[in-house]
Design a protein around this motif. Sequence first.
Motif, PDB file in Angstrom:
ATOM      1  N   GLN A 197       0.817  -1.217   0.000  1.00 13.20           N
ATOM      2  CA  GLN A 197       0.000   0.000   0.000  1.00 13.20           C
ATOM      3  C   GLN A 197       0.850   1.267   0.000  1.00 13.20           C
ATOM      4  OE1 GLN A 197      -2.926   0.060   3.105  1.00 13.20           O
ATOM      5  NE2 GLN A 197      -4.011  -1.777   2.333  1.00 13.20           N
ATOM      6  N   GLN A 198       1.972   1.256   0.708  1.00 17.16           N
ATOM      7  CA  GLN A 198       2.799   2.456   0.760  1.00 17.16           C
ATOM      8  C   GLN A 198       3.364   2.795  -0.620  1.00 17.16           C
ATOM      9  OE1 GLN A 198       5.968   2.175   3.585  1.00 17.16           O
ATOM     10  NE2 GLN A 198       6.709   4.274   3.246  1.00 17.16           N
ATOM     11  N   GLU A 199       3.839   1.786  -1.327  1.00 20.39           N
ATOM     12  CA  GLU A 199       4.371   2.034  -2.673  1.00 20.39           C
ATOM     13  C   GLU A 199       3.254   2.431  -3.628  1.00 20.39           C
ATOM     14  OE1 GLU A 199       7.368  -0.194  -5.888  1.00 20.39           O
ATOM     15  OE2 GLU A 199       6.617  -1.240  -4.093  1.00 20.39           O
ATOM     16  N   ARG A 200       2.067   1.814  -3.470  1.00 20.58           N
ATOM     17  CA  ARG A 200       0.935   2.178  -4.326  1.00 20.58           C
ATOM     18  C   ARG A 200       0.522   3.622  -4.091  1.00 20.58           C
ATOM     19  NH1 ARG A 200      -1.370   0.844  -9.122  1.00 20.58           N
ATOM     20  NH2 ARG A 200      -3.539   1.572  -9.139  1.00 20.58           N
ATOM     21  N   ARG A 201       0.509   4.074  -2.828  1.00 26.65           N
ATOM     22  CA  ARG A 201       0.172   5.472  -2.535  1.00 26.65           C
ATOM     23  C   ARG A 201       1.193   6.419  -3.174  1.00 26.65           C
ATOM     24  NH1 ARG A 201      -3.566   6.299   1.565  1.00 26.65           N
ATOM     25  NH2 ARG A 201      -4.217   4.382   2.663  1.00 26.65           N
ATOM     26  N   HIS A 202       2.472   6.006  -3.160  1.00 27.10           N
ATOM     27  CA  HIS A 202       3.503   6.838  -3.782  1.00 27.10           C
ATOM     28  C   HIS A 202       3.254   6.981  -5.288  1.00 27.10           C
ATOM     29  CE1 HIS A 202       7.408   8.583  -4.671  1.00 27.10           C
ATOM     30  NE2 HIS A 202       7.648   7.585  -5.548  1.00 27.10           N
ATOM     31  N   PHE A 203       2.861   5.881  -5.959  1.00 25.18           N
ATOM     32  CA  PHE A 203       2.575   5.942  -7.401  1.00 25.18           C
ATOM     33  C   PHE A 203       1.383   6.846  -7.678  1.00 25.18           C
ATOM     34  CE2 PHE A 203       4.479   1.428  -7.910  1.00 25.18           C
ATOM     35  CZ  PHE A 203       5.762   1.972  -7.884  1.00 25.18           C
ATOM     36  N   LEU A 204       0.332   6.748  -6.815  1.00 27.22           N
ATOM     37  CA  LEU A 204      -0.861   7.560  -7.039  1.00 27.22           C
ATOM     38  C   LEU A 204      -0.577   9.042  -6.812  1.00 27.22           C
ATOM     39  CD1 LEU A 204      -3.584   5.287  -5.373  1.00 27.22           C
ATOM     40  CD2 LEU A 204      -3.107   5.585  -7.819  1.00 27.22           C
ATOM     41  N   GLU A 205       0.224   9.371  -5.820  1.00 24.16           N
ATOM     42  CA  GLU A 205       0.586  10.768  -5.583  1.00 24.16           C
ATOM     43  C   GLU A 205       1.395  11.332  -6.760  1.00 24.16           C
ATOM     44  OE1 GLU A 205      -0.241  12.878  -3.386  1.00 24.16           O
ATOM     45  OE2 GLU A 205      -1.414  11.535  -2.092  1.00 24.16           O
ATOM     46  N   LYS A 206       2.271  10.510  -7.280  1.00 24.71           N
ATOM     47  CA  LYS A 206       3.050  10.942  -8.448  1.00 24.71           C
ATOM     48  C   LYS A 206       2.138  11.182  -9.639  1.00 24.71           C
ATOM     49  CE  LYS A 206       7.102   9.556 -11.155  1.00 24.71           C
ATOM     50  NZ  LYS A 206       8.132   8.483 -11.345  1.00 24.71           N
ATOM     51  N   LEU A 207       1.138  10.314  -9.832  1.00 23.34           N
ATOM     52  CA  LEU A 207       0.187  10.493 -10.915  1.00 23.34           C
ATOM     53  C   LEU A 207      -0.643  11.753 -10.703  1.00 23.34           C
ATOM     54  CD1 LEU A 207      -1.336   9.513 -13.426  1.00 23.34           C
ATOM     55  CD2 LEU A 207      -2.713   8.049 -11.934  1.00 23.34           C
ATOM     56  N   ARG A 208      -1.084  12.021  -9.444  1.00 22.57           N
ATOM     57  CA  ARG A 208      -1.884  13.202  -9.160  1.00 22.57           C
ATOM     58  C   ARG A 208      -1.093  14.480  -9.484  1.00 22.57           C
ATOM     59  NH1 ARG A 208      -5.808  14.187  -5.093  1.00 22.57           N
ATOM     60  NH2 ARG A 208      -5.285  12.184  -4.103  1.00 22.57           N
ATOM     61  N   ASN A 209       0.166  14.540  -9.063  1.00 19.36           N
ATOM     62  CA  ASN A 209       0.977  15.739  -9.317  1.00 19.36           C
ATOM     63  C   ASN A 209       1.228  15.954 -10.810  1.00 19.36           C
ATOM     64  OD1 ASN A 209       1.166  16.077  -6.535  1.00 19.36           O
ATOM     65  ND2 ASN A 209       3.084  14.911  -6.390  1.00 19.36           N
ATOM     66  N   THR A 210       1.252  14.872 -11.563  1.00 17.36           N
ATOM     67  CA  THR A 210       1.501  15.012 -13.000  1.00 17.36           C
ATOM     68  C   THR A 210       0.278  15.543 -13.731  1.00 17.36           C
ATOM     69  OG1 THR A 210       3.095  13.191 -12.914  1.00 17.36           O
ATOM     70  CG2 THR A 210       2.226  13.775 -15.074  1.00 17.36           C
ATOM     71  N   VAL A 211      -0.904  15.006 -13.434  1.00 18.29           N
ATOM     72  CA  VAL A 211      -2.102  15.405 -14.185  1.00 18.29           C
ATOM     73  C   VAL A 211      -2.660  16.727 -13.694  1.00 18.29           C
ATOM     74  CG1 VAL A 211      -2.655  13.015 -14.686  1.00 18.29           C
ATOM     75  CG2 VAL A 211      -3.636  14.085 -12.654  1.00 18.29           C
ATOM     76  N   MET A 212      -2.312  17.183 -12.498  1.00 19.16           N
ATOM     77  CA  MET A 212      -2.854  18.442 -11.987  1.00 19.16           C
ATOM     78  C   MET A 212      -2.263  19.658 -12.693  1.00 19.16           C
ATOM     79  SD  MET A 212      -3.206  17.842  -7.860  1.00 19.16           S
ATOM     80  CE  MET A 212      -3.641  19.560  -7.626  1.00 19.16           C
TER      81      MET A 212
ATOM     82  N   LEU B   7     -10.857   9.290  -9.193  1.00 20.11           N
ATOM     83  CA  LEU B   7     -10.597   7.868  -9.024  1.00 20.11           C
ATOM     84  C   LEU B   7      -9.396   7.623  -8.116  1.00 20.11           C
ATOM     85  CD1 LEU B   7     -11.176   6.572 -12.674  1.00 20.11           C
ATOM     86  CD2 LEU B   7     -12.718   6.394 -10.712  1.00 20.11           C
ATOM     87  N   ILE B   8      -8.406   8.516  -8.151  1.00 19.76           N
ATOM     88  CA  ILE B   8      -7.251   8.362  -7.262  1.00 19.76           C
ATOM     89  C   ILE B   8      -7.676   8.533  -5.809  1.00 19.76           C
ATOM     90  CG2 ILE B   8      -5.061   9.424  -6.595  1.00 19.76           C
ATOM     91  CD1 ILE B   8      -4.579  10.046  -9.540  1.00 19.76           C
ATOM     92  N   ASP B   9      -8.497   9.560  -5.545  1.00 22.10           N
ATOM     93  CA  ASP B   9      -8.974   9.778  -4.170  1.00 22.10           C
ATOM     94  C   ASP B   9      -9.813   8.600  -3.682  1.00 22.10           C
ATOM     95  OD1 ASP B   9      -7.687  12.200  -4.217  1.00 22.10           O
ATOM     96  OD2 ASP B   9      -9.481  13.330  -4.821  1.00 22.10           O
ATOM     97  N   ARG B  10     -10.612   8.041  -4.593  1.00 21.18           N
ATOM     98  CA  ARG B  10     -11.461   6.926  -4.197  1.00 21.18           C
ATOM     99  C   ARG B  10     -10.603   5.703  -3.843  1.00 21.18           C
ATOM    100  NH1 ARG B  10     -16.028   5.377  -8.407  1.00 21.18           N
ATOM    101  NH2 ARG B  10     -16.297   7.644  -8.160  1.00 21.18           N
ATOM    102  N   GLU B  11      -9.567   5.407  -4.655  1.00 14.97           N
ATOM    103  CA  GLU B  11      -8.726   4.250  -4.350  1.00 14.97           C
ATOM    104  C   GLU B  11      -7.949   4.447  -3.054  1.00 14.97           C
ATOM    105  OE1 GLU B  11      -5.073   1.579  -6.275  1.00 14.97           O
ATOM    106  OE2 GLU B  11      -5.954   3.252  -7.405  1.00 14.97           O
ATOM    107  N   MET B  12      -7.429   5.658  -2.814  1.00 15.20           N
ATOM    108  CA  MET B  12      -6.695   5.897  -1.575  1.00 15.20           C
ATOM    109  C   MET B  12      -7.614   5.771  -0.360  1.00 15.20           C
ATOM    110  SD  MET B  12      -4.153   9.013  -2.739  1.00 15.20           S
ATOM    111  CE  MET B  12      -3.272   8.962  -1.182  1.00 15.20           C
ATOM    112  N   ASP B  13      -8.906   6.194  -0.528  1.00 12.38           N
ATOM    113  CA  ASP B  13      -9.861   6.061   0.577  1.00 12.38           C
ATOM    114  C   ASP B  13     -10.167   4.590   0.854  1.00 12.38           C
ATOM    115  OD1 ASP B  13     -11.846   7.184   2.489  1.00 12.38           O
ATOM    116  OD2 ASP B  13     -13.232   6.177   1.104  1.00 12.38           O
ATOM    117  N   LEU B  14     -10.313   3.802  -0.204  1.00 11.27           N
ATOM    118  CA  LEU B  14     -10.611   2.384  -0.019  1.00 11.27           C
ATOM    119  C   LEU B  14      -9.416   1.639   0.558  1.00 11.27           C
ATOM    120  CD1 LEU B  14     -12.634   1.628  -3.275  1.00 11.27           C
ATOM    121  CD2 LEU B  14     -13.513   1.890  -0.946  1.00 11.27           C
ATOM    122  N   MET B  15      -8.204   2.022   0.149  1.00 18.44           N
ATOM    123  CA  MET B  15      -7.030   1.387   0.747  1.00 18.44           C
ATOM    124  C   MET B  15      -6.928   1.730   2.220  1.00 18.44           C
ATOM    125  SD  MET B  15      -3.923   1.431  -2.041  1.00 18.44           S
ATOM    126  CE  MET B  15      -3.928   3.205  -2.186  1.00 18.44           C
TER     127      MET B  15
END
Length: 648
Positions: A396-411, A424-432
């Motif tokens: 989960q920690q590595e997955r959160r790092h990938f999602l944060e990197k994706l969020r910073n790129t698309v923003m 969808l990123i916020d939803r997956e982080m909430d479910l994790m």
Amino acid sequence: ETNVKNSTATVKVLLVPGGHVMTMAFAIGLSIEEIKHHLASELEVPLEVLQLYLNGRVVEEKQSLMELGIRPHSSTQMEMSSSDPTSYPLRLLRPPEHDNMPDVITVRVQKDEGMFKEVVVEIERSHQKKPFLGGYRHRLTGAEYHNAAVQTLPKKRPDRVKFICVSFSPKQTAELKSKLQQCSVDMSTQMTGIGCYVSCVNDKLVTPVKYVTADEYHGRRLDAVICLQSYVRRWLAQEEVEQLRRERARRLAWFDLQERKCKEEKEAQLRERRRRWMNPQTREDFNLLYHALEKWRNEEEEQINCSLRGAERKAALCALLEQEMEFIAAIGRHQINVEAINQDKIIRNFLNKPCSQPENWRSATGRLFEMDSVPDVRARALKEIYDDISKFLVDQQERRHFLEKLRNTVMEHECQLVWDIIDLIDREMDLMGRDVKDHNLEGLRKRICTLFLQYIRTPAFNPKVIKLLKVHKKPSELQHDMFFCHGCQRYLWSADFGSSTTGCRSRRCRNCTSLDNVARPRDDNSVYQNILRRLRTDEHRLNPETSIPFLLQVDDIRYLIEKVWSSCSALNGSRDIYNLVFARWDVQEDWSPWNCILLSKEEISAHTQVEHIHKAYETTFIQWVEQKHSMARQHFSKNPVIAKNLGL
């Protein structure tokens, strides 16, 4: 000392660069300057331009020949050149053939005690060709012999030698001697007589034999010649038979090679078909699998109809239908898995294309330059992010790092697609955070990958991808390039419909045609495609400018094979479709539907060597082939391009 200085020596002067030689006798007490005076007067050139060399070194004018180490009655060679060869070249005033300058050799002979005489021998060599003086001359070696009845040693023509007595003693008498050169045996024949005895030790006793006439002699010669000819002809016959044996062995080896090659080719085709049956990957592989299924169903249905009647027949047909449905379902599941794998390969290839290599070019000196532009760096970064978020089996920690990197790129951009990805990123982080299991989050993660792939394909976010996208035509240009598909009820581009040389466009698109083939006829066109591919390869090798084989499609080849040639070889009637190929009927003309013949692979090599068709085949067979050509000509004359080649 005076006598020594007055002694002479032979000096040969080589004129450089002419190469002529002047031979003179000089007293060894003379200086080089005096010798130069004499040579200058002989050559009629100034004294100052002459230079004498001994052993490659210039000699001084004050030195004498004795000081240079030249001994009395000896010979030496010196070189002479001109310091001004342009104005005063060194050349002989008289040609060599008129030059009577002799080679001089001084000989000191002791006659009595304390008394000597000095003799100068002059050897004069003529440069002209000496005439033939009579006698015998060997035609091959050129050796000359004296006129005599017996063979003597070859006559050597010596140079003319003249002895001149320079000084002599008071007592000198010339003695002359003469000796006959005639052979005594040639002069007379001696026998034992009174006062003369001739030895008979070396005599030979000759016994007369039978007289041989000329006819007998020539007859023996003729018999010997016939004997020799018989042996020679025997040897020639043996060589000819051996050559025929070698050719026969070579031809049999060639036949074995061709048979083995055909056998190996058939085995390779069978292995390829089995591989495609066991592990289909493409649409053609699945068509082959459905074709095998249809063939199996027809065989089973025919067996049921022949062996069963009534209710048993209906029950067997129902069981056959259920078994066929199971096979179709299994093929469908495998096709879905293959399509998923192929789709992933397509996505990977799409991501690797824009960022696989940087921009590169060569300079004028041939040096290779590479450059990473801003779009290259951007495309490479987006590919790395997609690879990271496609990894589902991570903590989960590595997955959160990938999602944060994706969020910073698309923003960096604001649009509906970016907002959907962030949601969808916020939803997956909430479910994790709620400790939801990974297999329950698989669908959500696939949606994130799909939206991010759409983000990568947008040129506004990834400028490098613009080269890989299709350029959409303007609506005005699409007006005459859109057609209606009666299968899926959609308007599609003309490229989505199959083409034919008959000029009739298909009423269904390619996808509908493929789906209808799987549902009903289940035909396999791969074998016809292989025949067409081989035909194009052979014709391009024979004539690179040919065009008709490249205008034909798979359906046209299938029509030629099934309708015109009845799916069998024209010579032996073989119906093995995997062993049939097309060839030229007349090898001197280009291939066309009206200049072709369907043969097996074993018959191709023999037919291509036929130069005159009317001499190799019977008239009935030729008329039958021409009838097939007329059928093909009538069918393919509807195409305007082919009709132009027909001359219609």
